[in-house]
Design an enzyme around this catalytic site. Structure first.
Site, PDB file in Angstrom:
ATOM      1  CB  ILE A   1       0.615   6.098   2.774  1.00  0.00           C
ATOM      2  CG1 ILE A   1       2.222   6.576   2.927  1.00  0.00           C
ATOM      3  CG2 ILE A   1       0.175   5.044   3.583  1.00  0.00           C
ATOM      4  CD1 ILE A   1       2.552   7.033   4.362  1.00  0.00           C
ATOM      5  CB  CYS A   2      -3.164   3.113  -0.515  1.00  0.00           C
ATOM      6  SG  CYS A   2      -5.030   2.923  -0.628  1.00  0.00           S
ATOM      7  CG  LEU A   3      -3.822   4.763   6.483  1.00  0.00           C
ATOM      8  CD1 LEU A   3      -4.090   2.949   6.774  1.00  0.00           C
ATOM      9  CD2 LEU A   3      -2.917   4.994   7.322  1.00  0.00           C
TER      10      LEU A   3
ATOM     11  CG  ASN B   1      -1.880  -1.181   1.128  1.00  0.00           C
ATOM     12  OD1 ASN B   1      -1.848  -2.007   2.265  1.00  0.00           O
ATOM     13  ND2 ASN B   1      -2.755  -1.330   0.160  1.00  0.00           N
TER      14      ASN B   1
END
Length: 154
Positions: free
Chosen positions: A87-89, A79
């Site tokens: 950042i994929c959050l 991610n």
């Protein structure tokens, strides 16, 4: 409003540092909206021993708008974009609330590393493919290799 909140958060961190962080500070004394952090690789994971440098850009509308956090140290995680550090959050996008602060957000990033990530919404397609195919040994080996090469202090 944002400046007051940021000063309070920085003072709170100085009084009670987080074990997830080695460093957290503004980039310069006269700019509260650009910070740097060094995140410790979580113990018991392939990131253990790593020191990951991040940049934090805080919008003038903070805390109503989430910070932008990017890895400067390349990191192998499904991610996180290896090249850009994006950042994929959810917390950094749709799940953000002003109840979160910079420290708790960085602790959530560290938790993302501990959890291994979500291979179904990847920014690192190669690592996500290994995870989806069940090659956990290969995935962990790749993460350890990049952590040792790029994030472990010499």
């Amino acid at each position: 409003m944002a400046s007051k909140r940021l000063i309070k958060e920085l003072e709170a961190y100085k009084r009670e540092p987080s074990s997830a962080l080695k460093v957290l500070e503004p980039k310069s004394e006269d700019d509260l909206f650009h910070w740097v952090a060094v995140l410790r690789g979580p113990e018991g994971t392939a990131y253990e021993g790593g020191r990951f440098h991040l940049t934090i850009t805080l919008p003038p509308t903070y805390p109503n708008t989430p910070p932008e956090i990017r890895f400067q140290t390349p990191i192998c995680h499904p991610n996180v974009n290896f090249k850009t550090g994006e950042i994929c959050l959810d917390l950094l996008k749709t799940s953000w609330t002003p109840a979160y602060g910079i420290v708790s957000t960085l602790e959530a990033v560290q938790q993302l590393l501990s959890a291994g990530g979500e291979p179904d919404s990847p920014l690192n397609i190669d690592l996500a493919r290994l995870l989806r195919e069940g090659d956990l040994v290969g995935a962990e080996g790749l993460v350890r290799f990049y952590t040792q090469m790029l994030a472990v202090p010499r």
